[in-house]
Design a protein around this motif. Structure first.
Motif, mmCIF file in Angstrom:
data_model
loop_
_atom_site.group_PDB
_atom_site.id
_atom_site.type_symbol
_atom_site.label_atom_id
_atom_site.label_comp_id
_atom_site.label_asym_id
_atom_site.label_seq_id
_atom_site.Cartn_x
_atom_site.Cartn_y
_atom_site.Cartn_z
ATOM 1 N N ASP A 152 0.836 -1.202 0.000
ATOM 2 C CA ASP A 152 0.000 0.000 0.000
ATOM 3 C C ASP A 152 0.867 1.247 0.000
ATOM 4 O OD1 ASP A 152 -2.206 -1.512 0.015
ATOM 5 O OD2 ASP A 152 -2.728 -1.190 2.122
ATOM 6 N N LEU A 153 0.472 2.221 -0.814
ATOM 7 C CA LEU A 153 1.173 3.497 -0.840
ATOM 8 C C LEU A 153 0.621 4.377 0.268
ATOM 9 C CD1 LEU A 153 1.188 4.289 -4.664
ATOM 10 C CD2 LEU A 153 2.906 3.100 -3.324
ATOM 11 N N LEU A 178 -0.627 7.455 1.516
ATOM 12 C CA LEU A 178 -1.151 8.628 0.813
ATOM 13 C C LEU A 178 -1.003 9.912 1.601
ATOM 14 C CD1 LEU A 178 -4.356 7.097 -0.765
ATOM 15 C CD2 LEU A 178 -2.211 7.677 -1.894
ATOM 16 N N LYS A 223 4.228 14.522 -3.103
ATOM 17 C CA LYS A 223 3.509 13.712 -4.077
ATOM 18 C C LYS A 223 3.772 14.236 -5.478
ATOM 19 C CE LYS A 223 -0.417 12.046 -1.317
ATOM 20 N NZ LYS A 223 -1.880 12.133 -1.108
ATOM 21 N N TYR A 275 0.708 8.449 -13.305
ATOM 22 C CA TYR A 275 1.033 8.089 -11.928
ATOM 23 C C TYR A 275 0.508 9.186 -11.016
ATOM 24 C CZ TYR A 275 3.621 7.208 -7.614
ATOM 25 O OH TYR A 275 3.952 6.976 -6.306
ATOM 26 N N GLY A 302 0.789 9.715 -6.663
ATOM 27 C CA GLY A 302 1.096 9.140 -5.364
ATOM 28 C C GLY A 302 2.332 9.740 -4.757
ATOM 29 N N TYR A 359 7.107 1.916 -8.353
ATOM 30 C CA TYR A 359 5.954 1.643 -9.208
ATOM 31 C C TYR A 359 6.392 1.451 -10.662
ATOM 32 C CZ TYR A 359 1.960 2.376 -12.194
ATOM 33 O OH TYR A 359 1.023 2.224 -13.182
ATOM 34 N N PRO A 385 -2.421 0.847 -6.922
ATOM 35 C CA PRO A 385 -2.238 2.202 -6.398
ATOM 36 C C PRO A 385 -3.299 3.177 -6.885
ATOM 37 C CG PRO A 385 -0.129 1.280 -7.029
ATOM 38 C CD PRO A 385 -1.159 0.289 -7.461
ATOM 39 N N ARG A 424 -6.367 2.539 -4.998
ATOM 40 C CA ARG A 424 -6.266 2.999 -3.619
ATOM 41 C C ARG A 424 -6.465 4.517 -3.518
ATOM 42 N NH1 ARG A 424 -2.819 -1.519 -3.212
ATOM 43 N NH2 ARG A 424 -0.961 -0.412 -3.943
ATOM 44 N N VAL A 425 -6.086 5.272 -4.558
ATOM 45 C CA VAL A 425 -6.377 6.704 -4.586
ATOM 46 C C VAL A 425 -7.885 6.911 -4.571
ATOM 47 C CG1 VAL A 425 -6.232 8.821 -5.964
ATOM 48 C CG2 VAL A 425 -4.229 7.334 -5.761
ATOM 49 N N GLU A 446 -9.263 6.106 -1.184
ATOM 50 C CA GLU A 446 -8.975 7.190 -0.239
ATOM 51 C C GLU A 446 -9.965 8.331 -0.405
ATOM 52 O OE1 GLU A 446 -6.471 8.873 2.829
ATOM 53 O OE2 GLU A 446 -6.714 6.865 2.000
#
Length: 655
Positions: free
Chosen positions: A32-33, A35, A268, A279, A281, A289, A338, A341-342, A345
């Motif tokens: 997991d990144l 954030l 970021k 990309y 993150g 990545y 990723p 996951r953005v 979030e």
């Protein structure tokens, strides 16, 4: 870069031979990144905890097909308090489009923007975002003749509530000046073409500081390092980062090819190519990545350069795999963990806004702005300082008009009250009024600078069109009156116009109205066409038209009806010319020429011809000029008001 051949492997291309571990490692397998890597110790900003955008899309009409063309596609991102986001991409990738879109600005000319802009997980309107944010343009609105401290003071005056005490305001100004390392330069002017001031890096820092004095929670920066070398770029971004961490601000900046040291200051990064996300993150996670999808970065390589070259299609040649590579990168990002996951979030932030009692409701946030009269007063103060310090604004014009007065006075020197000098008197009146008006084009560059400043401040919600228009009008009056008096004193007495106190007063009044009207015309034309060459050419053309139809070059009984009825009656120069003619000739008497045989030869028929005289009113009758000075003054003032009101309406409709 060309595609690899003869067995060579480009570091842009996915690894296809040798070790296949990177190829087999799917991006969904990445850890997991994080954030929100920034944990600030000084959480001053307790209003906006996160800022996000979801499914953001910008479409324009394709010029060839006339169909919608996407220049930004399904962009998603989230930035937390204390973080700095760098938006990067090659030219035409959509950096500025994305920055403008998330700032609730016009993303591009004729563009349609769809998607959600969120603060604390709540959809936010452009009006509310203006209250919470500031936008620093690539070339920010700094007035060259103001000092650093004055720039900050006026920025505070335009933004801070009247409830903020003077002591608190000055403390905030001085703290920001010190925070951005401008303490030693606080009494130094920004700099004009004539007088040197701050360096490029200092100007950039001042531009950001002048926006931070308004206490924004979100700061948008458009190319904050443009025009700076790597050292100055690092300096500017370092100051911004320190302020962001200290006050938990959200910083979103578009940036182009930063140095390694500058790039690493960002928390970021958002990489774009052809309007698609490559990309988004944490910066440290970008290396892993891209390695995971088959694009390894060689050692001792500037990461920013590597990422930009990887997604740049500008220099693609026939046979290159650039387009395929970019398509591969954008497709893999859209499908990877990723990216998902953005989105997760963002969804969590939206859910938290609905359930958490600790997150402020931004829709109920009330603006705390200066009072209605405070902004025009601040603009008047600032314009006054600019006007008397800036040589270009008025002082060059003062010397121009003074030189014209001496030129006229010595050319039309000491005219006499004989009929031979009647026409030179008329010529002098026309020349003085017409060229005073014509030379008002010298105000174009100064006004365009003011307009540029207004546009930037208006975009940040600081200055409205009415405040700007009122301040611009009133601040010019004393300088225009000074120009009129300085012109009139030498010209009037050298030429030998009617020697009477009231006549001199009327002469000054008519020229003053002439200049005020001419400046109003400059303002009107310049707000419609805010390009120097265009405004200059159109203003000169219109003044030339007014000269042709004012009743001197072509008498009213000869003037073509079209020009007479369409243009003459809205020509302020016509009323000024008529008023000055009446002022000079209504009470004067001139001597006729006398032949050798003793007979009089009079140019104008008059009841005094038998005595060898010409009554001045006969000259007025010849030009079809009646005596309605009060009416002409009223019409001229109405024309001035008309130009100013139209300029205000253009500003209101356009911005």
């Amino acid at each position: 870069m060309a595609s690899p051949t003869n067995g060579e492997t480009s570091y842009f291309a996915p690894i296809t031979n040798g070790d296949t571990s990177a190829q087999e490692k799917h991006p969904n397998d990445l850890p997991d990144l994080e954030l929100n890597p920034v944990k600030s110790a000084h959480l001053v900003n307790d209003i906006v905890h996160c800022f996000a955008w979801n499914n953001l899309r910008v479409d324009v009409k394709d010029r060839a097909t006339k169909k919608p063309l996407s220049i930004l596609t399904d962009s998603k991102g989230i930035v937390h308090g204390g973080e700095m986001l760098a938006i990067m991409g090659p030219s035409g990738s959509g950096k500025t489009t994305l920055l403008n879109a998330v700032a609730h600005r016009v993303a591009a000319a004729g563009a349609t923007t769809t998607g959600d802009i969120l603060a604390n997980g709540q959809k936010i309107s452009w009006q509310k975002l203006r209250q919470l944010s500031s936008y620093v343009e690539q070339e920010d609105a700094l007035i060259g003749s103001l000092t650093v401290r004055e720039t900050m003071q006026f920025a505070a005056g335009l933004a801070l509530s009247s409830k903020t005490s003077k002591t608190e305001r000055m403390r905030r100004v001085d703290d920001l000046i010190a925070s951005f390392g401008l303490q030693e330069q606080k009494h130094t002017i920004v700099g004009t073409p004539i007088k040197k001031g701050l360096s490029g890096g200092q100007k950039k820092r001042l531009g950001v500081a002048s926006r931070l004095v308004t206490d924004p929670k979100i700061l948008f920066l458009d190319e904050p390092t443009s025009g700076l070398d790597s050292t100055l770029s690092f300096e500017v971004i370092s100051y911004i980062k320190e302020i962001a961490r200290r006050h938990n601000l959200i910083i979103i900046a578009s940036i182009h090819q930063p140095s390694t040291s500058t790039f690493k200051l960002f928390d970021k990064v958002a990489l774009l190519s052809k309007g698609k996300m490559c990309y988004f993150g944490p910066l440290p996670a970008a290396h892993g990545y891209f390695s995971s999808i088959g694009y390894d970065m060689p050692p001792e390589t500037n990461p920013a350069e590597f990422y930009l070259d990887l997604i740049n299609t500008d220099l693609a040649k026939e046979g290159d795999n650039v387009y395929a590579r970019v398509q591969d990168i954008t497709q893999k990002w859209a499908e990877c963990g990723p990216a998902q996951r953005v989105e997760t979030e963002i969804e969590k932030a939206i859910a938290a806004a609905k359930t958490s009692a600790h997150i402020p409701d931004l829709t109920k946030l009330k603006p705390d702005k200066p009072s209605l009269m405070a902004i025009p007063v601040v603009l008047l103060q600032r314009s006054w300082i600019k006007a008397y310090r800036d040589i270009v604004a008025y002082w060059i014009r003062i010397f121009m008009y003074l030189g014209l007065a001496i030129l006229m006075g010595t050319v039309f020197l000491r005219l006499s009250h004989t009929q031979e000098d009647i026409q030179p008197y008329i010529n002098a009146i026309f020349f003085g009024s017409a060229f005073m008006s014509f030379m008002a084009v010298a105000y174009v560059p100064a006004f365009l600078e003011d307009l540029h400043t207004y546009q930037k401040e208006h975009a940040n919600g600081l200055v409205g069109p009415l405040s700007f228009s009122v301040a611009n009008f009133f601040i010019g009056l004393p300088f225009l009156f000074l120009i009129t008096v300085l012109f009139s004193i030498p010209a009037y007495f050298l030429i030998n116009f009617r020697q009477d106190g009231s006549a001199f007063f009327w002469f000054v009044l008519w020229l003053f109205l002439d200049l005020v009207a001419a400046e109003a015309l400059v303002v009107f034309i310049s707000v419609i066409f805010p390009v120097f060459v265009v405004s200059l050419a159109l203003t000169a053309f219109i003044n030339g038209l007014w000269m042709c139809v004012d009743g001197f070059l072509v008498p009213m009984n000869v003037l073509n009806p079209f020009w007479k009825y369409v243009f003459h009656y809205i020509d302020y120069q016509a009323y000024v010319f008529q008023g000055m003619m009446v002022n000079e000739f209504k009470t004067e008497i001139y001597d006729c020429a006398r032949a050798a045989n003793g007979e009089f030869h009079c140019m104008y028929p008059s009841d005094l011809n038998a005595e060898g005289k010409i009554r001045g009113t006969a000259i007025l009758e010849n030009f079809r000029i009646s005596m309605h000075e009060g009416q002409w003054i009223g019409i001229t003032i109405a024309i001035i008001a008309g130009y100013r009101i139209l300029a205000y309406l253009v500003l209101r409709l356009r911005h």
